[in-house]
Scaffold this active site. Structure first.
Site, PDB file in Angstrom:
ATOM      1  N   ASP A  12       0.854  -1.192   0.000  1.00 50.37           N
ATOM      2  CA  ASP A  12       0.000   0.000   0.000  1.00 50.37           C
ATOM      3  C   ASP A  12       0.890   1.243   0.000  1.00 50.37           C
ATOM      4  OD1 ASP A  12      -2.481   1.482   0.192  1.00 50.37           O
ATOM      5  OD2 ASP A  12      -1.924   1.940   2.246  1.00 50.37           O
ATOM      6  N   SER A  13       0.289   2.378  -0.365  1.00 48.10           N
ATOM      7  CA  SER A  13       1.038   3.633  -0.318  1.00 48.10           C
ATOM      8  C   SER A  13       1.458   3.967   1.119  1.00 48.10           C
ATOM      9  CB  SER A  13       0.160   4.770  -0.860  1.00 48.10           C
ATOM     10  OG  SER A  13      -1.010   4.875  -0.069  1.00 48.10           O
ATOM     11  N   CYS A  75      -4.296  -1.511  -2.164  1.00 44.96           N
ATOM     12  CA  CYS A  75      -4.446  -0.072  -2.404  1.00 44.96           C
ATOM     13  C   CYS A  75      -5.310   0.085  -3.644  1.00 44.96           C
ATOM     14  CB  CYS A  75      -3.070   0.534  -2.628  1.00 44.96           C
ATOM     15  SG  CYS A  75      -3.082   2.267  -3.096  1.00 44.96           S
ATOM     16  N   GLU A 162      -2.915   9.031   7.557  1.00 47.79           N
ATOM     17  CA  GLU A 162      -1.448   8.940   7.605  1.00 47.79           C
ATOM     18  C   GLU A 162      -0.888   9.734   8.787  1.00 47.79           C
ATOM     19  OE1 GLU A 162       1.043   7.254   5.434  1.00 47.79           O
ATOM     20  OE2 GLU A 162      -0.797   6.090   5.198  1.00 47.79           O
ATOM     21  N   CYS A 196     -11.135   2.657  -0.576  1.00 49.01           N
ATOM     22  CA  CYS A 196      -9.764   3.037  -0.237  1.00 49.01           C
ATOM     23  C   CYS A 196      -9.434   2.289   1.047  1.00 49.01           C
ATOM     24  CB  CYS A 196      -9.655   4.542  -0.024  1.00 49.01           C
ATOM     25  SG  CYS A 196      -8.044   5.045   0.625  1.00 49.01           S
ATOM     26  N   HIS A 198      -7.444   2.820   3.334  1.00 47.42           N
ATOM     27  CA  HIS A 198      -7.246   3.637   4.544  1.00 47.42           C
ATOM     28  C   HIS A 198      -8.562   3.876   5.296  1.00 47.42           C
ATOM     29  CE1 HIS A 198      -3.311   4.651   2.848  1.00 47.42           C
ATOM     30  NE2 HIS A 198      -3.025   5.363   3.921  1.00 47.42           N
TER      31      HIS A 198
HETATM   32  N1  DGL Z   1      -4.942   3.003   0.571  1.00 51.04           N
HETATM   33  C1  DGL Z   1      -4.888   3.666  -0.705  1.00 51.04           C
HETATM   34  C2  DGL Z   1      -6.136   3.292  -1.518  1.00 51.04           C
HETATM   35  O1  DGL Z   1      -6.745   2.264  -1.233  1.00 51.04           O
HETATM   36  C3  DGL Z   1      -4.662   5.127  -0.471  1.00 51.04           C
HETATM   37  C4  DGL Z   1      -4.113   5.818  -1.624  1.00 51.04           C
HETATM   38  C5  DGL Z   1      -3.360   7.072  -1.306  1.00 51.04           C
HETATM   39  O2  DGL Z   1      -2.214   6.937  -0.913  1.00 51.04           O
HETATM   40  O3  DGL Z   1      -3.919   8.150  -1.519  1.00 51.04           O
HETATM   41  O4  DGL Z   1      -6.523   3.969  -2.443  1.00 51.04           O
END
Ligand code: DGL
Length: 278
Positions: A12-13, A75, A162, A196, A198
């Site tokens: 993931d990011s 992600c 984050e 998403c 997150h």
């Molecule tokens: N968890 C990522 C997703 O599912 C987040 C992406 C981001 O870094 O903006 O889209």
């Protein structure tokens, strides 16, 4: 069974993929996993197609070098902007045994269990929403269960997560604003995909502003059950996944910060190492 460490890679990011990993560990505790968060370059949500593809390919390549044969892009933004290219153009040139899977298709295939009237809302990053991946995939893979899709981009939500701002008044303001936008664009919505990884970390706040009767699809549950099914259908891949219940964590950012935040998100202390992607 494989004897060396041949984990399933989870990318993931940043921290969001931990919401997927948590379900993997609970449903498949015997498997080994490597989690890689590109926290130094998160969020990906507002980055261009080319940049998300470049960063995701770097991460996937690193996970293959670390011994993974199977990588899950935990992600949505990377799944929307990079997965297809990696599957079509990069994997065939690497090794025919390597696989990369995403999180959008499992959510789309499961939505029929959530919606009654076919009016579905999508909450996602700007990148995911602009890619139109959800409306396109819902049309193809929801088995005709979805008649109307409405999307709302929530560009502030990932930076809030984050930065561990999970329940501050500022968070409530942005969460309620985006949910109101979505529900006023289609008042018939009866189910919402949290598009998403997150977003489940904001669940208590999200639930506060989503009326009771509306179902929320969190990806961890559906992605983990689809992964179990995938491995049952592909025993050759299952044999390439080692099973000693080990989980390793890597971040591109500061290790101590990752360990502190990850512990909150995943509910246990973790040991993390730094990795450089290029
Ligand atoms: N968890 C990522 C997703 O599912 C987040 C992406 C981001 O870094 O903006 O889209």
């Amino acid at each position: 069974m494989a004897s060396q460490f041949q984990p399933i890679g989870v990318f993931d990011s940043g921290y969001g993929g931990l919401t997927i990993l948590k379900d993997f560990i609970s449903v498949m505790p015997e498997y080994d996993f490597i989690y890689l968060g590109d926290n130094a370059r998160a969020p990906y949500g507002s980055r261009s197609f080319e940049v998300v593809y470049e960063y995701t390919l770097q991460a996937v390549t690193k996970l293959f070098e670390m011994g993974c044969s199977l990588v899950i892009l935990a992600c949505n933004t990377a799944s929307a902007k990079a997965l297809r290219n990696i599957q079509m153009n990069d994997l065939p040139q690497m090794d025919p045994n390597l696989r990369v899977l995403g999180v959008i298709r499992p959510a789309v295939e499961s939505i029929g269990d959530y919606t009654g009237n076919g009016h579905v809302g999508i909450l996602g990053t700007a990148g995911t929403v602009l890619s139109n991946s959800y409306p396109i995939e819902l049309e193809k893979w929801s088995g005709g269960k979805v008649v109307h899709t409405t999307q709302e981009a929530c560009p502030i939500w990932v930076p809030l997560v984050e930065n561990n701002e999970l329940d501050s008044p500022g968070t409530e303001y942005f969460v309620s604003k985006n949910i109101q936008n979505l529900l006023s664009a289609d008042p018939k919505i009866d189910s919402i995909i949290l598009g998403c990884t997150h977003y489940p970390l904001l669940m208590p706040v999200i639930r506060k502003f989503v009326p009771e009767g509306i179902q929320l699809l969190e990806q961890g549950k559906v992605v983990s059950s689809k992964l179990v099914e995938y491995l049952a259908r592909h025993p050759e891949m299952d044999q390439r996944c080692s099973k000693s219940g080990l989980v390793k964590y890597y971040t591109t950012e500061n290790v101590e910060i990752f360990e502190k935040n990850a512990a909150t998100f995943i509910g246990q202390t973790v040991k993390c190492e730094k990795v450089i992607l290029k």
